[in-house]
Design an enzyme around this catalytic site. Structure first.
Site, PDB file in Angstrom:
ATOM      1  N   TRP A 184       0.870  -1.185   0.000  1.00 59.12           N
ATOM      2  CA  TRP A 184       0.000   0.000   0.000  1.00 59.12           C
ATOM      3  C   TRP A 184       0.901   1.227   0.000  1.00 59.12           C
ATOM      4  O   TRP A 184       1.802   1.335   0.817  1.00 59.12           O
ATOM      5  CB  TRP A 184      -0.917   0.049   1.225  1.00 59.12           C
ATOM      6  CG  TRP A 184      -1.657   1.353   1.278  1.00 59.12           C
ATOM      7  CD1 TRP A 184      -2.689   1.739   0.481  1.00 59.12           C
ATOM      8  CD2 TRP A 184      -1.373   2.481   2.123  1.00 59.12           C
ATOM      9  NE1 TRP A 184      -3.077   3.029   0.792  1.00 59.12           N
ATOM     10  CE2 TRP A 184      -2.291   3.507   1.790  1.00 59.12           C
ATOM     11  CE3 TRP A 184      -0.433   2.720   3.136  1.00 59.12           C
ATOM     12  CZ2 TRP A 184      -2.294   4.756   2.420  1.00 59.12           C
ATOM     13  CZ3 TRP A 184      -0.439   3.956   3.773  1.00 59.12           C
ATOM     14  CH2 TRP A 184      -1.369   4.962   3.410  1.00 59.12           C
ATOM     15  N   GLU A 225      -2.971  -2.912  -2.637  1.00 64.36           N
ATOM     16  CA  GLU A 225      -4.134  -2.362  -1.926  1.00 64.36           C
ATOM     17  C   GLU A 225      -4.501  -0.962  -2.410  1.00 64.36           C
ATOM     18  O   GLU A 225      -3.681  -0.056  -2.401  1.00 64.36           O
ATOM     19  CB  GLU A 225      -3.832  -2.319  -0.426  1.00 64.36           C
ATOM     20  CG  GLU A 225      -4.981  -1.754   0.404  1.00 64.36           C
ATOM     21  CD  GLU A 225      -4.637  -1.659   1.897  1.00 64.36           C
ATOM     22  OE1 GLU A 225      -3.442  -1.812   2.249  1.00 64.36           O
ATOM     23  OE2 GLU A 225      -5.552  -1.419   2.690  1.00 64.36           O
ATOM     24  N   LYS A 227      -7.055   2.590  -2.426  1.00 69.43           N
ATOM     25  CA  LYS A 227      -7.707   3.478  -1.456  1.00 69.43           C
ATOM     26  C   LYS A 227      -8.441   4.574  -2.201  1.00 69.43           C
ATOM     27  O   LYS A 227      -8.151   4.848  -3.372  1.00 69.43           O
ATOM     28  CB  LYS A 227      -6.666   4.067  -0.503  1.00 69.43           C
ATOM     29  CG  LYS A 227      -7.258   4.662   0.762  1.00 69.43           C
ATOM     30  CD  LYS A 227      -6.182   4.970   1.796  1.00 69.43           C
ATOM     31  CE  LYS A 227      -6.793   5.618   3.028  1.00 69.43           C
ATOM     32  NZ  LYS A 227      -5.817   5.853   4.083  1.00 69.43           N
ATOM     33  N   ASP A 258      -9.703  -3.384   1.253  1.00 75.42           N
ATOM     34  CA  ASP A 258      -9.803  -2.884   2.634  1.00 75.42           C
ATOM     35  C   ASP A 258     -11.199  -2.311   2.822  1.00 75.42           C
ATOM     36  O   ASP A 258     -11.633  -1.446   2.049  1.00 75.42           O
ATOM     37  CB  ASP A 258      -8.717  -1.814   2.865  1.00 75.42           C
ATOM     38  CG  ASP A 258      -8.697  -1.290   4.296  1.00 75.42           C
ATOM     39  OD1 ASP A 258      -9.770  -0.936   4.813  1.00 75.42           O
ATOM     40  OD2 ASP A 258      -7.599  -1.223   4.887  1.00 75.42           O
ATOM     41  N   HIS A 261     -11.863   1.522   2.545  1.00 70.64           N
ATOM     42  CA  HIS A 261     -11.291   2.294   1.439  1.00 70.64           C
ATOM     43  C   HIS A 261     -12.242   2.584   0.282  1.00 70.64           C
ATOM     44  O   HIS A 261     -11.815   2.720  -0.863  1.00 70.64           O
ATOM     45  CB  HIS A 261     -10.041   1.578   0.901  1.00 70.64           C
ATOM     46  CG  HIS A 261      -8.890   1.651   1.849  1.00 70.64           C
ATOM     47  ND1 HIS A 261      -7.619   1.270   1.523  1.00 70.64           N
ATOM     48  CD2 HIS A 261      -8.809   2.085   3.129  1.00 70.64           C
ATOM     49  CE1 HIS A 261      -6.809   1.439   2.542  1.00 70.64           C
ATOM     50  NE2 HIS A 261      -7.518   1.928   3.545  1.00 70.64           N
ATOM     51  N   HIS A 285      -8.380  -6.595   3.997  1.00 69.79           N
ATOM     52  CA  HIS A 285      -8.056  -5.842   5.199  1.00 69.79           C
ATOM     53  C   HIS A 285      -9.397  -5.529   5.844  1.00 69.79           C
ATOM     54  O   HIS A 285     -10.102  -4.624   5.416  1.00 69.79           O
ATOM     55  CB  HIS A 285      -7.334  -4.538   4.857  1.00 69.79           C
ATOM     56  CG  HIS A 285      -5.857  -4.687   4.851  1.00 69.79           C
ATOM     57  ND1 HIS A 285      -4.994  -3.626   4.737  1.00 69.79           N
ATOM     58  CD2 HIS A 285      -5.068  -5.792   4.969  1.00 69.79           C
ATOM     59  CE1 HIS A 285      -3.751  -4.078   4.774  1.00 69.79           C
ATOM     60  NE2 HIS A 285      -3.764  -5.377   4.903  1.00 69.79           N
ATOM     61  N   ASP A 293     -12.519   8.289   8.940  1.00 72.58           N
ATOM     62  CA  ASP A 293     -11.513   7.305   9.347  1.00 72.58           C
ATOM     63  C   ASP A 293     -11.854   5.920   8.802  1.00 72.58           C
ATOM     64  O   ASP A 293     -12.999   5.489   8.859  1.00 72.58           O
ATOM     65  CB  ASP A 293     -11.427   7.236  10.878  1.00 72.58           C
ATOM     66  CG  ASP A 293     -10.435   6.176  11.324  1.00 72.58           C
ATOM     67  OD1 ASP A 293      -9.290   6.212  10.830  1.00 72.58           O
ATOM     68  OD2 ASP A 293     -10.793   5.307  12.125  1.00 72.58           O
ATOM     69  N   ASP A 295     -10.352   3.132   9.881  1.00 71.18           N
ATOM     70  CA  ASP A 295      -9.673   2.115  10.699  1.00 71.18           C
ATOM     71  C   ASP A 295     -10.179   1.983  12.129  1.00 71.18           C
ATOM     72  O   ASP A 295      -9.381   2.008  13.061  1.00 71.18           O
ATOM     73  CB  ASP A 295      -8.166   2.405  10.715  1.00 71.18           C
ATOM     74  CG  ASP A 295      -7.596   2.554   9.323  1.00 71.18           C
ATOM     75  OD1 ASP A 295      -7.488   1.541   8.638  1.00 71.18           O
ATOM     76  OD2 ASP A 295      -7.287   3.686   8.919  1.00 71.18           O
ATOM     77  N   ASP A 324      -7.123  -4.730   9.795  1.00 67.13           N
ATOM     78  CA  ASP A 324      -6.381  -3.471   9.651  1.00 67.13           C
ATOM     79  C   ASP A 324      -7.143  -2.328  10.307  1.00 67.13           C
ATOM     80  O   ASP A 324      -8.001  -1.713   9.689  1.00 67.13           O
ATOM     81  CB  ASP A 324      -6.144  -3.175   8.159  1.00 67.13           C
ATOM     82  CG  ASP A 324      -5.344  -1.889   7.974  1.00 67.13           C
ATOM     83  OD1 ASP A 324      -4.744  -1.417   8.957  1.00 67.13           O
ATOM     84  OD2 ASP A 324      -5.324  -1.359   6.846  1.00 67.13           O
TER      85      ASP A 324
END
Ligand code: RNT
Ligand code: ZN
Length: 417
Positions: A184, A225, A227, A258, A261, A285, A293, A295, A324
């Protein structure tokens, strides 16, 4: 233990009424490893002597006491998390988690800097996964690395990627378990970006150089990965979903999806079956987006259950599961434990669904019955089966895992000042 057993037997009867074999589901669950992300343990700081920490749109907030300050402390914390989480696990490391007293530049990292991690993984009989770290470094200050207009900077990061692939292969070889290396890069632009095409071509060219050498697939496999945006890189992310979907398919790499993302109403559960039409394997992920955010700690929510159901329906062997997220406002060991146990519960719920029957109904357009059955499944005694799974692994049942975490917090974490 007696209660657990009794509740389990009665749960088995309820599942048997739907033709579901619980023992078989538990066996399958035991064979699905979940990769714990080491970076939840120290808010993504890492142990480099000269750099590290987050940048490039990622950020851990909170200052809960007791953060791990060195590899020994991180391993001690992981020891506890591993004890509290039943079933198969892996550990996912980033390059900034090297274990050495020397200053080692990113393009000079070597397997020997991760020897203590490999030894630790041997004692746990678990595999390692790996990540080059393209953030938290002066050469990433422009939020551009592999796509930087400066060839010198690009080359530095290409060298880092190549060095990391060798480390991943060494980990896989030493442990006899494949190491998934996820790439990433934070590359992106804050405001109106007029030449996205050139940046993306530079990224593709750098990746081509980084992945040029074929390494044995039994030791390591590469994932990429995508985003959508990060803080400070709101207007353009060079490695977008379309970019990496294309790149992974073209080069037969794993695509890493992810959950944080994508657009707020876009979910990765629906992308798994699409990606698997064109790729042998993918990496997840698993995370939880909240507003800006990407995460937050993984919850047992609808999307997690949908992700798990898609993994099971499409073949768990083809989907590598990594977590993640990074939350510094709560006990970090609890963050690992809660999120990983939730992932497991979601997988178990999916394994305990009458999959064949549901698919048959869908095929025959018995949609009313399908909906009714899906809703009935929500009332099945999943908790009693998960408790039994925990007991099989000598892991605490229910919230009693918090007792051990609180004890550890008082005795070990409190001493870290
Ligand atoms: C960042 C990506 C990436 C990182 C880790 C630390 O948005 O999700 O996977 O979180 O590599
Ligand atoms: Zn991620």
């Amino acid at each position: 233990m007696k209660n657990i057993e009794t509740n389990f037997r009665s749960a088995c009867e309820k599942y048997a009424a739907l033709d579901i074999n619980v023992e078989k589901a538990l066996e399958e669950l035991a064979g699905i490893p979940i990769s714990l992300h080491c970076w939840q343990g120290d808010d993504v700081n890492g142990f480099e002597k000269h750099a590290g920490g987050t940048s490039g749109g990622i950020l851990a907030t909170g200052n809960y006491p007791g953060m791990a300050r060195n590899p020994g402390e991180l391993r001690a914390d992981l020891d506890l998390a591993f004890k509290l989480i039943p079933g198969a696990k892996k550990l996912n490391l980033h390059a900034i988690y090297l274990d050495t007293d020397k200053i080692v530049e990113r393009n000079k990292v070597e397997p020997e800097h991760f020897a203590s991690w490999i030894d630790w993984a041997k004692t746990k009989n678990c595999g390692l996964d790996f990540n080059p770290t393209f953030f938290g470094h002066p050469k990433a200050a422009d939020n551009l690395t592999l796509s930087h207009p400066d060839k010198g900077i690009r080359n530095f990061w290409i060298e880092h990627g190549i060095a990391c692939r060798k480390i991943a292969a060494a980990m896989g070889k030493a442990l006899g378990k494949v190491c998934i290396m996820n790439t990433w890069v934070p590359d992106g632009f804050k405001d109106i970006t007029v030449d996205r095409g050139s940046a993306r071509k530079r990224l593709a060219d750098s990746l081509d150089q980084m992945f040029a050498e074929k390494l044995p697939a039994k030791y390591m496999r590469d994932a990429v990965e995508s985003k959508l945006f990060g803080i400070g890189v709101e207007s353009c992310t060079v490695g977008s979903n379309e970019f990496y979907f294309g790149y992974a398919v073209k080069n037969a790499l794993l695509l890493c999806l992810d959950s944080g993302h994508f657009h707020p109403t876009e979910v990765i559960s629906d992308k798994i079956s699409s990606a698997l039409c064109f790729l042998d394997e993918i990496l997840l992920h698993v995370s939880r987006p909240v507003r800006w955010d990407s995460d937050h700690v993984v919850l047992f929510d609808d999307e997690l259950q949908n992700i798990a159901a898609e993994i099971i329906r499409n073949g768990a062997r083809r989907v590598h599961i990594g977590l993640d997220y990074f939350d510094g406002t709560i006990n970090r060991i609890a963050a690992w434990t809660i999120g990983t146990r939730n992932m497991q519960k979601a997988l178990l719920a999916a394994l305990l669904q009458p999959r064949k029957e549901l698919a048959e109904m869908e095929k025959k357009f018995s949609n009313t019955r399908k909906l009714a059955l899906l809703e009935e499944c929500k009332q099945l005694p999943l908790g009693a089966v998960y408790d039994y799974f925990c007991a099989q692994y000598d892991a605490p049942c229910g919230i009693t895992y918090m007792d051990e975490i609180e004890k550890y917090e008082k005795t070990v974490l409190a001493a870290r000042k």
